[in-house]
Every structure is written in C-alpha cells, then in structure tokens.
Design an enzyme around this catalytic site. Structure first.
Site, short mmCIF file in Angstrom:
data_model
loop_
_atom_site.label_atom_id
_atom_site.label_comp_id
_atom_site.label_asym_id
_atom_site.label_seq_id
_atom_site.Cartn_x
_atom_site.Cartn_y
_atom_site.Cartn_z
N TYR A 151 21.70 -3.68 -41.24
CA TYR A 151 21.94 -2.89 -40.01
C TYR A 151 21.90 -1.27 -40.20
O TYR A 151 21.62 -0.56 -39.49
CB TYR A 151 23.16 -3.37 -39.41
CG TYR A 151 23.32 -4.50 -38.87
CD1 TYR A 151 22.22 -5.46 -38.65
CD2 TYR A 151 24.28 -5.21 -38.30
CE1 TYR A 151 21.92 -6.74 -37.94
CE2 TYR A 151 24.43 -6.61 -38.22
CZ TYR A 151 23.31 -7.16 -37.86
OH TYR A 151 23.25 -8.38 -37.32
N LYS B 38 22.64 -15.13 -50.56
CA LYS B 38 21.41 -15.78 -50.52
C LYS B 38 20.94 -15.64 -51.91
O LYS B 38 19.78 -14.90 -52.08
CB LYS B 38 20.37 -15.54 -49.25
CG LYS B 38 19.46 -16.43 -49.23
CD LYS B 38 19.49 -17.98 -49.05
CE LYS B 38 18.32 -18.63 -48.62
NZ LYS B 38 18.68 -20.28 -48.74
N ASP C 241 22.59 -20.72 -45.67
CA ASP C 241 21.95 -21.74 -45.00
C ASP C 241 22.93 -22.98 -44.95
O ASP C 241 23.29 -23.66 -44.04
CB ASP C 241 20.44 -22.02 -45.37
CG ASP C 241 20.33 -22.02 -46.90
OD1 ASP C 241 21.34 -21.71 -47.64
OD2 ASP C 241 19.32 -22.41 -47.18
N ASP D 187 27.63 -11.64 -39.04
CA ASP D 187 27.34 -11.64 -37.76
C ASP D 187 27.15 -13.04 -37.14
O ASP D 187 27.49 -13.46 -36.05
CB ASP D 187 26.60 -10.46 -37.30
CG ASP D 187 26.00 -9.98 -35.98
OD1 ASP D 187 26.92 -10.73 -35.25
OD2 ASP D 187 25.11 -9.38 -35.60
N ASP E 198 29.71 -15.79 -35.19
CA ASP E 198 29.46 -16.38 -33.78
C ASP E 198 29.56 -17.88 -33.72
O ASP E 198 29.79 -18.48 -32.74
CB ASP E 198 28.36 -15.78 -33.37
CG ASP E 198 28.46 -14.37 -32.74
OD1 ASP E 198 29.43 -13.60 -32.90
OD2 ASP E 198 27.63 -13.94 -31.94
#
Length: 364
Positions: A142, A192, A224, A248, A252
């Site tokens: 971001y 990752k 993942d 993020d 959620d």
C-alpha cells in the site's frame, strides 16, 4: 479526577449513527468509573471532502495528534470513486495512519457464546476461538514505491511495489511477540516466502526477533494455507503476525468466524502518541440513515480504546460484559438476526447496552 481528550471522527455512511451509540456508552462508563472524557469532533473522509475538498484536513490531523486517543467510525462512498486517488477518503485514512506513526494494527477475533450459530461455519469449528491478528500497517504494497500506470506500444500496465525495510519488520514482530507472551504464548508468522523476496526478509527478521522472546512458540505459514486454516481449524491460532496486504485480507476473513464483520473492533498503535481505534467494517452507505447498522464493532472499538489507550480496564470490561449480556438476551441487529432472536435497530441496540451499563436492563 482523570481527564482524557478523545478526537471523534464519525466519517461517512453509517459512521455518524454508530459513533453516536459509542459516544453515549463512553459517557455512561466514564461517569460510573470516575474519569472524565472530553470529546472533540472533526471532519474526516468524504465528510471532509464535501466541506474542505480533501479527506484529511490539517485541523483534523492536528486534533488527532494532540488527543489522548482517536476514535474513528467509517469512511468512504462510491460517489468519491471518480476523484483522483490522492483526494479519496481511503487515501486520507492511509495518510492519517502514516502521519501518526501507527504501524501496528490489532484485530481480535473472539466468539461470543450467544453467536455460535450465527457463523456460516459449524459450531464445532468456531467454539472457543480467541485469536489476534497483528497486521503491519504503514509499509508493504500500500505504501511501496514505485507505483503507477504506464502505457507503451498500445498496452497499459499498472504496478505496485511490495517492500519492507528490515527495521519495519522488526518493530511489528516485537509487538506480535509481546502480545503473544501475554496470551497463550504462540505466534504464527504468515508470509509467502516460497516465492516473494520481501517475504523471505520478513521471515528472516521474525526469526531474529524471536530470540528476544524465548518463551513464545514461533511457527510460520504461507498466506494461502493460513487462509484455508482460518476456516478449517481456527482454534490452532493465538497470534497471527503478518504484513499489510495479507493482514487486510486475513482479518476480514477471520471476522466471519464471529458471524458478522459488524462485530470486530481494531486498534492502530505506534511507538508513542495516541492510538486510533476503529471497527474493521466499511461505511455501508446503502444502510446509512435507516437505523439498521450494527454498532457493536464500534462499541467494542471504544472498549479497546479504554483498555489500551486510556488504561481504563474496568470501564472497558464493563462495556464488553454489556455486549455479552445483550447478545445472550437474544437481541440482534439485522446482520445477525435469525428465527427466535429479537431484531432491533442501531439506536435500540445502544439503548439495550446503555441499560445494561446502568444496571437496569430493559425487559425482553
């Protein structure tokens, strides 16, 4: 009597409605627990764009920096999507976090016993879940540069850069390990590292900082797999430590363990200065003004503010206990309602919570 100065950012959509509920509950617990809260309301997000032409006015940032804590409801609306990126509400939020040095985002997920049937997952999967997502907040994709769009030879290409400095990883890792040490003593770092160089650095630095917290058990998991494990066996997690983008998404996803994203609070903290406390849901403009929004994540964010930002543990616990009792009594907003429960609106949910805090719960 101790006095705390709180900057309120109601923002957009359902923000003003849920903020009104949180504010009156804060007033109740401050009176009953012997401290004073001084509230200072400021424009932020779309509400600020409408008046000032920008999402984060200088006066709002100054008020946030000088407060003891900042309580934010929600920002955003589709009507601002056509603005240049630097003028959008979401850019204002990123700028606020960055300007306040808020690099650590804490998102707890704890299942209320009364809501075990509200989740789309089986009771046997979610019962007893109590985890904390620790998300790095001011680095990663971001904020990384270069970023942009280019056109060459008739093709358009857009790009963002996921980047971290070693010291950025070190400081969020220390936060995660310290929190794990005060919980069950288990930290799972999510990355990752099998394909991303930035994740390889992340893993190396987390391993290095682990040496400062020998009492915490450290594990690593690819993002993942972590996404799968959150819905397969979420009780295995105590503290999940991860980067901005991954956090993020995962937080959620974790919200749905509780049955609704309308239940999850969060805290954004830095090394010093005031913290920012906000529900993780959006502004839900399609629900605004209808008195149907769920204020519980906002209320629980206020409780986090009391506990972490103001060190008012008893007041925070009182709010959380009131939420627990109201849910146990069967009251639900629309997002949680099911047959056999009592449907109430945003303000009515606030009324029930206020009555519980004042020791005179209303009849069912």
């Amino acid at each position: 009597m101790t006095t705390h100065r709180i900057t309120l950012l109601a923002g957009d959509g359902i923000g003003p409605e849920i903020m009104a509920v949180a504010r009156r509950l804060l007033e109740v617990v401050s009176h009953s627990h012997g401290f004073t809260l001084v509230f200072d309301e400021h424009l932020f997000g779309g509400a600020a764009i409408d008046v000032c032409g920008e999402p984060l006015p200088a006066s709002t940032l100054e008020a946030a920096r000088s407060a003891d804590a900042v309580l934010l409801a929600a920002i955003g609306h589709p009507r601002y999507d056509g603005l240049p990126r630097e003028k959008r509400p979401e850019t204002g939020l990123l700028a606020l976090r960055s300007a306040m040095g808020l690099f650590a985002n804490l998102r707890p997920v704890k299942i209320f016993p009364a809501l075990l049937e509200a989740s789309t997952l089986k009771r046997s999967v979610i019962e007893g879940v109590d985890l904390l997502v620790v998300r790095e907040l001011t680095g990663g994709v971001y904020f990384g540069t270069p970023k942009g769009r280019v056109e060459a030879e008739g093709r358009v290409r857009a790009f963002n850069t996921m980047a971290y400095f070693a010291d950025e990883v070190d400081r969020i890792a220390r936060v995660g390990f310290a929190l794990a040490a005060d919980r069950r003593g288990e930290l799972c770092s999510v990355d990752k590292a099998n394909v991303l160089e930035v994740s390889q650095l992340w893993r190396e630095r987390v391993e290095a900082i682990h040496g400062e917290f020998p009492g915490v058990r450290l594990s690593h998991m690819y993002v993942d797999n972590a996404a799968m494990q959150l819905v397969r066996a979420p009780r295995q997690f105590d503290v999940l430590l991860t980067s901005n983008l991954f956090g993020d998404i995962l937080s959620d996803e974790a919200a749905m363990l509780s049955g609704s994203i309308g239940l999850l609070p969060s805290a954004c903290l830095g090394e010093s200065g005031p913290g920012l406390y906000e529900p993780i849901h959006g502004s839900a403009p399609d629900l605004a003004g209808q008195d149907v929004a769920n204020p519980l994540a906002m209320v629980l964010s206020a409780a986090m503010m009391l506990r972490l930002g103001l060190k008012q543990e008893e007041a925070a616990a009182a709010i959380e206990a009131a939420v627990d009792r109201v849910l146990a009594a069967g009251f639900r907003t629309a997002d949680l309602w099911s047959e056999g429960t009592i449907r109430v609106g945003c303000q009515a949910m606030g009324d029930r919570l206020e009555a519980e805090l004042m020791g005179s719960p209303q009849p069912h």
